[in-house]
Design a protein around this motif. Structure first.
Motif, PDB file in Angstrom:
ATOM      1  N   TYR A  58       0.825  -1.211   0.000  1.00 35.45           N
ATOM      2  CA  TYR A  58       0.000   0.000   0.000  1.00 35.45           C
ATOM      3  C   TYR A  58       0.860   1.263   0.000  1.00 35.45           C
ATOM      4  O   TYR A  58       0.426   2.307  -0.476  1.00 35.45           O
ATOM      5  CB  TYR A  58      -0.943   0.023   1.207  1.00 35.45           C
ATOM      6  N   LYS A  72      -3.151  -3.472  -5.710  1.00 34.58           N
ATOM      7  CA  LYS A  72      -3.428  -2.703  -4.494  1.00 34.58           C
ATOM      8  C   LYS A  72      -4.922  -2.447  -4.334  1.00 34.58           C
ATOM      9  O   LYS A  72      -5.455  -2.505  -3.234  1.00 34.58           O
ATOM     10  CB  LYS A  72      -2.652  -1.383  -4.513  1.00 34.58           C
ATOM     11  N   ALA A  73      -5.597  -2.177  -5.443  1.00 29.55           N
ATOM     12  CA  ALA A  73      -7.018  -1.843  -5.381  1.00 29.55           C
ATOM     13  C   ALA A  73      -7.912  -3.069  -5.235  1.00 29.55           C
ATOM     14  O   ALA A  73      -8.950  -3.005  -4.584  1.00 29.55           O
ATOM     15  CB  ALA A  73      -7.414  -1.061  -6.633  1.00 29.55           C
ATOM     16  N   HIS A  74      -7.512  -4.182  -5.821  1.00 31.25           N
ATOM     17  CA  HIS A  74      -8.405  -5.336  -5.876  1.00 31.25           C
ATOM     18  C   HIS A  74      -7.839  -6.625  -5.279  1.00 31.25           C
ATOM     19  O   HIS A  74      -8.608  -7.490  -4.871  1.00 31.25           O
ATOM     20  CB  HIS A  74      -8.799  -5.621  -7.333  1.00 31.25           C
ATOM     21  N   VAL A  77      -6.944  -6.870  -0.610  1.00 32.63           N
ATOM     22  CA  VAL A  77      -8.090  -7.131   0.271  1.00 32.63           C
ATOM     23  C   VAL A  77      -8.444  -8.619   0.219  1.00 32.63           C
ATOM     24  O   VAL A  77      -8.639  -9.264   1.253  1.00 32.63           O
ATOM     25  CB  VAL A  77      -9.301  -6.255  -0.124  1.00 32.63           C
ATOM     26  N   ILE A  98     -13.723   0.960  -3.290  1.00 31.56           N
ATOM     27  CA  ILE A  98     -12.355   0.431  -3.350  1.00 31.56           C
ATOM     28  C   ILE A  98     -11.388   1.215  -2.465  1.00 31.56           C
ATOM     29  O   ILE A  98     -10.588   0.629  -1.743  1.00 31.56           O
ATOM     30  CB  ILE A  98     -11.869   0.382  -4.810  1.00 31.56           C
ATOM     31  N   SER A 102      -9.548  -0.433   0.740  1.00 32.72           N
ATOM     32  CA  SER A 102      -8.082  -0.487   0.805  1.00 32.72           C
ATOM     33  C   SER A 102      -7.570   0.184   2.071  1.00 32.72           C
ATOM     34  O   SER A 102      -6.676  -0.347   2.749  1.00 32.72           O
ATOM     35  CB  SER A 102      -7.473   0.180  -0.432  1.00 32.72           C
ATOM     36  N   SER A 103      -8.129   1.335   2.390  1.00 36.87           N
ATOM     37  CA  SER A 103      -7.732   2.042   3.605  1.00 36.87           C
ATOM     38  C   SER A 103      -8.044   1.211   4.845  1.00 36.87           C
ATOM     39  O   SER A 103      -7.215   1.105   5.756  1.00 36.87           O
ATOM     40  CB  SER A 103      -8.444   3.396   3.671  1.00 36.87           C
ATOM     41  N   THR A 105      -8.299  -2.020   5.024  1.00 33.60           N
ATOM     42  CA  THR A 105      -7.400  -3.176   5.051  1.00 33.60           C
ATOM     43  C   THR A 105      -6.016  -2.778   5.546  1.00 33.60           C
ATOM     44  O   THR A 105      -5.427  -3.461   6.394  1.00 33.60           O
ATOM     45  CB  THR A 105      -7.316  -3.820   3.655  1.00 33.60           C
ATOM     46  N   LYS A 106      -5.496  -1.669   5.042  1.00 41.33           N
ATOM     47  CA  LYS A 106      -4.180  -1.201   5.492  1.00 41.33           C
ATOM     48  C   LYS A 106      -4.199  -0.928   6.993  1.00 41.33           C
ATOM     49  O   LYS A 106      -3.291  -1.335   7.715  1.00 41.33           O
ATOM     50  CB  LYS A 106      -3.767   0.050   4.731  1.00 41.33           C
TER      51      LYS A 106
END
Length: 121
Positions: A58, A72-74, A77, A98, A102-103, A105-106
């Motif tokens: 990320y 990173k986008a798909h 996660v 998305i 992503s945020s 998940t990070k």
């Protein structure tokens, strides 16, 4: 330390292979073909130890690396979910967004419960 360096080396090899595979799947309307990849499966098989390396993706600049941007986008996660299982859940209210997924998940990868389970964060 040697074990972690080997893990990181193998992860990067599989990541490069996954990016090449992703390039061949960009015309699909779903992400499933991107995940139907031996390199992705190898990354998943590395288990909890690979979560810190997924988190670091990320922070990588992907402005000139479209395949990494797609992963990173798909991909991350889904990879976290495939590794962790039911302990990782995207909240219903952000599913489909998305950037928020992503945020989330990070941030989830940075939280102490995840750090404790991996021992590497």
């Amino acid at each position: 330390m040697v074990e972690y360096n080997n893990l990181k080396k193998n992860f990067n090899i599989y990541l490069d292979e996954w990016k090449k595979h992703t390039r061949t799947c960009l015309h699909h309307s779903t992400t499933q073909p991107m995940l139907d990849c031996d390199a992705y499966k190898q990354i998943i098989s590395m288990g909890f130890k690979v979560l810190p390396l997924l988190k670091r993706l990320y922070d990588k600049d992907s402005s000139t690396d479209f395949e990494l941007d797609v992963i990173k986008a798909h991909g991350i996660v889904r990879a976290v979910r495939d590794i962790v299982g039911e302990d990782f859940q995207i909240p219903e209210e952000i599913r489909g967004n998305i950037l928020k997924m992503s945020s989330y998940t990070k941030n989830w990868l940075s939280e102490p419960p995840c750090a404790k389970s991996t021992g590497h964060l």
